[in-house]
Design a protein around this motif. Structure first.
Motif, PDB file in Angstrom:
ATOM      1  N   ASP A  87      -1.460  -9.581   1.025  1.00 40.30           N
ATOM      2  CA  ASP A  87      -1.941  -8.241   1.368  1.00 40.30           C
ATOM      3  C   ASP A  87      -1.722  -7.297   0.190  1.00 40.30           C
ATOM      4  O   ASP A  87      -1.074  -7.642  -0.803  1.00 40.30           O
ATOM      5  CB  ASP A  87      -1.257  -7.713   2.636  1.00 40.30           C
ATOM      6  CG  ASP A  87       0.257  -7.569   2.509  1.00 40.30           C
ATOM      7  OD1 ASP A  87       0.755  -7.325   1.387  1.00 40.30           O
ATOM      8  OD2 ASP A  87       0.960  -7.702   3.531  1.00 40.30           O
ATOM      9  N   GLU A 100      -2.722  -0.167   0.720  1.00 44.24           N
ATOM     10  CA  GLU A 100      -1.624   0.604   1.267  1.00 44.24           C
ATOM     11  C   GLU A 100      -0.771   1.154   0.125  1.00 44.24           C
ATOM     12  O   GLU A 100      -0.926   0.762  -1.032  1.00 44.24           O
ATOM     13  CB  GLU A 100      -0.776  -0.278   2.185  1.00 44.24           C
ATOM     14  CG  GLU A 100      -1.558  -0.861   3.361  1.00 44.24           C
ATOM     15  CD  GLU A 100      -0.695  -1.791   4.194  1.00 44.24           C
ATOM     16  OE1 GLU A 100       0.427  -1.377   4.552  1.00 44.24           O
ATOM     17  OE2 GLU A 100      -1.129  -2.917   4.451  1.00 44.24           O
ATOM     18  N   GLN A 101       0.118   2.068   0.466  1.00 41.39           N
ATOM     19  CA  GLN A 101       0.949   2.677  -0.554  1.00 41.39           C
ATOM     20  C   GLN A 101       2.318   2.012  -0.614  1.00 41.39           C
ATOM     21  O   GLN A 101       2.914   1.677   0.405  1.00 41.39           O
ATOM     22  CB  GLN A 101       1.099   4.173  -0.287  1.00 41.39           C
ATOM     23  CG  GLN A 101      -0.204   4.952  -0.459  1.00 41.39           C
ATOM     24  CD  GLN A 101       0.021   6.450  -0.443  1.00 41.39           C
ATOM     25  OE1 GLN A 101       0.902   6.958   0.239  1.00 41.39           O
ATOM     26  NE2 GLN A 101      -0.790   7.173  -1.205  1.00 41.39           N
ATOM     27  N   ILE A 160       0.048  -4.598  -0.375  1.00 41.90           N
ATOM     28  CA  ILE A 160       1.404  -4.222  -0.766  1.00 41.90           C
ATOM     29  C   ILE A 160       2.050  -5.312  -1.611  1.00 41.90           C
ATOM     30  O   ILE A 160       2.668  -5.044  -2.651  1.00 41.90           O
ATOM     31  CB  ILE A 160       2.270  -3.926   0.474  1.00 41.90           C
ATOM     32  CG1 ILE A 160       1.863  -2.595   1.102  1.00 41.90           C
ATOM     33  CG2 ILE A 160       3.759  -3.898   0.115  1.00 41.90           C
ATOM     34  CD1 ILE A 160       2.187  -1.371   0.254  1.00 41.90           C
ATOM     35  N   ARG A 205      -7.698  -3.587   2.176  1.00 45.43           N
ATOM     36  CA  ARG A 205      -7.234  -2.237   2.445  1.00 45.43           C
ATOM     37  C   ARG A 205      -5.996  -1.955   1.598  1.00 45.43           C
ATOM     38  O   ARG A 205      -5.039  -2.718   1.584  1.00 45.43           O
ATOM     39  CB  ARG A 205      -6.877  -2.090   3.925  1.00 45.43           C
ATOM     40  CG  ARG A 205      -6.522  -0.669   4.319  1.00 45.43           C
ATOM     41  CD  ARG A 205      -6.442  -0.548   5.835  1.00 45.43           C
ATOM     42  NE  ARG A 205      -5.345  -1.322   6.382  1.00 45.43           N
ATOM     43  CZ  ARG A 205      -4.107  -0.830   6.545  1.00 45.43           C
ATOM     44  NH1 ARG A 205      -3.844   0.410   6.191  1.00 45.43           N
ATOM     45  NH2 ARG A 205      -3.158  -1.580   7.070  1.00 45.43           N
ATOM     46  N   ASP A 248       0.063   5.390  -4.591  1.00 45.55           N
ATOM     47  CA  ASP A 248      -1.138   4.581  -4.407  1.00 45.55           C
ATOM     48  C   ASP A 248      -1.185   3.509  -5.499  1.00 45.55           C
ATOM     49  O   ASP A 248      -0.377   3.501  -6.426  1.00 45.55           O
ATOM     50  CB  ASP A 248      -2.397   5.459  -4.411  1.00 45.55           C
ATOM     51  CG  ASP A 248      -2.580   6.250  -5.700  1.00 45.55           C
ATOM     52  OD1 ASP A 248      -2.096   5.802  -6.771  1.00 45.55           O
ATOM     53  OD2 ASP A 248      -3.208   7.331  -5.653  1.00 45.55           O
TER      54      ASP A 248
END
Length: 409
Positions: free
Chosen positions: A265, A4-5, A267, A2, A222
């Motif tokens: 992750d 994330e920003q 980020i 996933r 993004d």
């Protein structure tokens, strides 16, 4: 995974990069430190007089900070094509428009909020149409005209030792109104930029005033935008020397790929990419006679070369809430046994991302082709990393995982 920003102080990052660009420009046209920031300050003061505010004012500041973003690219590509070119003379007399063309293309990777088309492209144009592209003032974006005037004012202002600099500048602008500069911009400078503001350019007190006008607010980006921003800065660094023409991009790509491989992750994968792209930004402050020396460096030359990691730390320290990425980037020459540089960190002081960046930097440097050597194979590079791990230089677990991660590529 996933996505994330990631939030970034983009204005601060542009400001930090402007220092690196100043190091290059200083070698060419004798500008002084913080030239980019002074141009930005003069520009936004003029713009405020023209009732420009909000997002447009911030975008003008970023353009001003990065107005000469393509200098390293221009030098690299033009010198390769025309080795007898006198770059310093060529730039100072505006005989070429190529660095404006390159700069316009590069800046499209920065996420602006307003339309800044042709601002960088035409920032050396003259009001009367005698500039590189022969555009007259009404054909040139206002931001280009503002930056052009601010750029010239700063260069001239810093070349005059007399206390009468302000009057000299005012006379120079009036004399060249409707020739080099259009009336609108000359009036904006004379009425929107007082003598007091001009004098504070000499003692660096202007910088805090600049950030009062242009708030340093973090923005969320993004993954694609974050990657574009990272690539923009990496490209500036990589064009500094033909010896390392894709090194920063390579480190960024491999650092992110490895981070994802071991389960980071989204980020932190993005942070690793950004840190990799920026890890050598300090090399902008090191001369090419050292960066491109194929022979062994002398002790003095090696000492200067080692400074690049310290410069990376200092440059990235200017960016708000960037400490983590700064450290991942700047500690890439630290060793677990405390004998690395610039800070002599020990194993207890180096976290996993910092250890990863050190290994990835070595892996990329060994596997990439350079003018003086052919890149090593994956297997040979991993053997050398393992040897370094045994000597206490790098993390053995990371070295083993690098063998697994890049073995099938």
């Amino acid at each position: 995974m996933r996505v994330e920003q990631l939030s970034i102080d983009i204005v601060g990052l542009a400001g930090a990069c402007s220092y690196a660009l100043d190091c290059i420009e200083a070698e060419l046209v004798n500008v002084k430190n913080k030239h980019g920031k002074r141009v930005a300050y003069i520009s936004v003061c003029m713009a405020k007089y023209c009732a420009i505010q909000g997002d447009a004012l911030q975008d003008l500041a970023i353009c001003a900070l990065l107005h000469d973003n393509a200098l390293t690219q221009y030098i690299s590509e033009e010198v390769q094509k025309y080795p007898d070119t006198d770059i310093k003379n060529d730039l100072s007399e505006n005989k070429t428009n190529m660095h404006c063309v390159y700069g316009e293309k590069n800046i499209t990777k920065i996420p602006f909020k307003t339309d800044i088309s042709n601002v960088i492209l035409y920032h050396h144009e003259h009001a009367d149409g005698t500039g590189p592209f022969r555009k007259k003032w009404h054909e040139i974006p206002l931001f280009s005209r503002i930056i052009h005037l601010a750029d010239i004012v700063d260069i001239i202002g810093n070349s005059i030792e007399s206390d009468d600099r302000w009057n000299f500048i005012c006379q120079y602008l009036s004399k060249n109104k409707d020739r080099l500069f259009d009336s609108e911009c000359v009036n904006a400078f004379l009425k929107g930029f007082a003598k007091e503001s001009f004098m504070c350019l000499r003692d660096d007190s202007f910088e805090s005033k600049l950030w009062e006008i242009i708030p340093r607010e973090k923005q969320f980006f993004d993954w694609e935008t974050c990657k574009n921003v990272a690539d923009f800065f990496a490209k500036i660094v990589d064009y500094k020397s033909s010896f390392t023409s894709r090194h920063s991009i390579g480190v960024a790509e491999k650092a992110a790929f490895f981070a994802q491989y071991i389960g980071y992750d989204s980020i932190n994968v993005q942070k690793m990419y950004l840190a990799g792209a920026l890890h050598d930004i300090g090399k902008m402050a090191v001369g090419n006679e050292i960066l491109e020396k194929p022979d062994k460096l002398t002790d003095d030359e090696f000492s200067k070369m080692k400074n690049h990691a310290g410069y990376t730390y200092l440059i990235l320290s200017e960016v708000n809430d960037f400490e983590e990425i700064r450290d991942w980037a700047a500690f890439h020459h630290e060793k677990l046994n405390g004998k690395g540089y610039p800070f002599g960190k020990t194993a207890a002081e180096l976290n996993e991302p910092e250890r990863i960046m050190a290994c990835i930097d070595i892996y990329q440097a060994l596997t990439e082709d350079r003018p003086y050597k052919k890149g090593l194979s994956h297997e040979k590079t991993c053997e050398m990393l393992d040897d370094m791990a045994q000597k206490g230089f790098v993390d053995s677990d990371i070295s083993k995982k690098i063998r697994e991660c890049f073995g099938g590529i």
